[in-house]
Enzyme design. Sequence first.
Site, PDB file in Angstrom:
ATOM      1  N   ASP A 129       9.609  -6.035  -5.267  1.00  0.00           N
ATOM      2  CA  ASP A 129       9.190  -5.529  -3.956  1.00  0.00           C
ATOM      3  C   ASP A 129      10.373  -4.910  -3.197  1.00  0.00           C
ATOM      4  O   ASP A 129      11.550  -5.109  -3.570  1.00  0.00           O
ATOM      5  CB  ASP A 129       8.600  -6.702  -3.158  1.00  0.00           C
ATOM      6  CG  ASP A 129       7.488  -6.280  -2.218  1.00  0.00           C
ATOM      7  OD1 ASP A 129       7.430  -5.096  -1.867  1.00  0.00           O
ATOM      8  OD2 ASP A 129       6.692  -7.157  -1.818  1.00  0.00           O
ATOM      9  N   ASP A 171      -0.805  -1.916   0.041  1.00  0.00           N
ATOM     10  CA  ASP A 171      -1.039  -3.303   0.443  1.00  0.00           C
ATOM     11  C   ASP A 171      -2.465  -3.539   0.906  1.00  0.00           C
ATOM     12  O   ASP A 171      -2.847  -4.676   1.149  1.00  0.00           O
ATOM     13  CB  ASP A 171      -0.082  -3.694   1.578  1.00  0.00           C
ATOM     14  CG  ASP A 171       1.161  -4.369   1.033  1.00  0.00           C
ATOM     15  OD1 ASP A 171       1.252  -4.535  -0.192  1.00  0.00           O
ATOM     16  OD2 ASP A 171       2.044  -4.721   1.836  1.00  0.00           O
TER      17      ASP A 171
END
Length: 688
Positions: free
Chosen positions: A429, A487
């Site tokens: 990430d 997301d």
Amino acid sequence: MIHHLRAAGVGFILDSRGAAAPVIVHWGRDLGELSEAELTTLADGMIPAVAPSSIDAPLRVSILPTLAEGWSGRPAIGGIHAPVRHLSTLRHTDSLETTNAVGDAVITTLMRMTPEGVLIVSHGIHNAGSAPLDLTEAAVLLPVPDRAREVLDFSGRWAGERVPQRLTPGHGTWLRETRHGRGGHDDPFLMVAGTPGFDFGAGEVWATHVAWSGDKRQWVERAELGASFLGAGERLGMLTLAPGETYDAPAIVAVWSSSGLDGLSDRLHPWVRSWSRIRTVRPITLNTWEAVYFDHSLERLEPLVARAAEVGVERFVLDDGWFHGRTDDRRALGDWTVDRTKWPDGLTPLIDRVHGAGMTFGLWVEPEMVSLDSDLARRHPDWLLTPPDAVTWRWQHALDLSNPDAFAHLLDRLDALLTQYPIAYLKWDHNRDLLVERTRAQTLALYRLLDALRAEHPGVEIESCASGGGRIDLEILRRVDRVWTSDTNDPLVRQRIQRFTGILVPPEYLGSHVGDARAHTTGRVSTLSLRLATALFLHAGIESDLTQLTPQDRDAIGAWIDVHRAHRDLLHSGRVVRADLADDAVLIHGVVSADRREALYSYASLDATDAALPPALVLPGLDDGLRYRVEVIDIGAPAATLQDAPPPWFSGGITVAGSILSEGMLAMPLLLPGNAVVISVRALPVPA
Ligand code: DGJ
């Protein structure tokens, strides 16, 4: 000499005669086999007239146009003001290499045409002088014809990436620039110039992409004289080259198609697949993020592991929250050892259960980042990219990866994790912008880190995630096996994000999860039919606490997994097509096998349609001459409709010619907004 590259219906002609830098004579459709004499006639025939009130010689815009030669548009090379001298141009089998000098800079430009007709252009800029050289721009300029007047590029935001923007610029420059230290959620991604009204299935289009995971610049310019150019490169800020130093610019990927945006994918997807690292089927994934967030413990996760295995999950990914001191998103990044409060016996008991249930194990990391509240930041405050009191983002700082000690520490820690635990997959990430002026060294260090880790652990797959889809580009794709598309698991938003991200990136790279009925990112409630259909076509997964679902919903997810598995080979190898409908309340997309005998389509109703009866079923990409069996398939959850009586063919299927399907003649029921159906299409055997 005039050089001609040709592949898969694309032609590229470069005129390198003379002392000035070469001129791109043509980039677009293949003009056929042309003799040297014909190429000369063509290049000479394109020498323009001398315009009124202009320089006194015809202005031929070269690959490195400068003020010195009369070009007052945006330059390709910024910071050096000198005439260009052509040194040499060499032809290799599928590429051209031209070397030109601008002042002390020796610029070698490589132009390669892949078998799929993708043109890849990159500059290497060498400081051959004895003084430092300041570069402010090192872009590739590609001419597009005057008819390419309409422009499409992308913007976006967190949980809303790849929002298309279309415009018809007048004279001047439409320029997009990113300053995030990653592509960002508003990455221009692809800049497309095309004939007015181009769409997925129609129109002539020219597009560029910057294969780079840091700052970039893309533009289209229509100059005073009428010439139009696509410009693309890294956003350099100010790059100073020491004497003897060379700057290797990112590759610019340039694609032309006469059949719209799907035509771009038709070149890009096979090309990406030709070098893709993906070697195995994409395992159905369960990711723990929206299921448990930071609430980690064996007791909490064991039942989730069991439920995941029951429905058919193949990979279990433990997201953020597992490492030392990570109780929320304000602390602990950098301390990549297992948290002993949550995991007193380490991760082994969990991994054993995951393996015992027949799944592989994946782990979340965010190596480039550090929280101020971490042992790492306390020990090495000098490793931070910005001062400790600089602005934070998600309460975190970036580490300076170009610091060799920080780099070595990270590599060591990641290597230790992968050595200690049988980890099949890392979700990597990157949750903040860097917010510094120069990001090149950081981007290059990231590539080195990924390369080094992969060399040590070649079997480990990596997913690139950056607060969702904030770092998706064709250079990171060379180093990872998957990208996290966004997301948001809200299927209504996802449908469009996936549609546009998928122009560039093949579906097997794009992670897509079935989330909870009420999306965590939007609060909107959506049907299971839409959630399942939306995740079905990509690298599919689940991001929901399965232990909280009803048995019926779990069964539905199990059935959906079976459908995905049955079609996975087709979905992840076929040709991606999208229908152009007048009413954008409905989206249709599909994947068609190479021989066009098999296909799977999604028909999703996202909003109220503009008529009482919905758009008919248009299925692009089939063979007009074949007959097909068309059936709605059960993906686990039926779509809700407004009508008592759907069209007669809908319940039992129908057999029709491909021409009828591409023409869009089959009636559809009026699905309630927020519902989707999946349609299987199979060709009948051709009579002997
Ligand atoms: C942002 C990612 O995009 C999410 O999927 C999740 O991994 C969180 N970070 C974890 O902090």
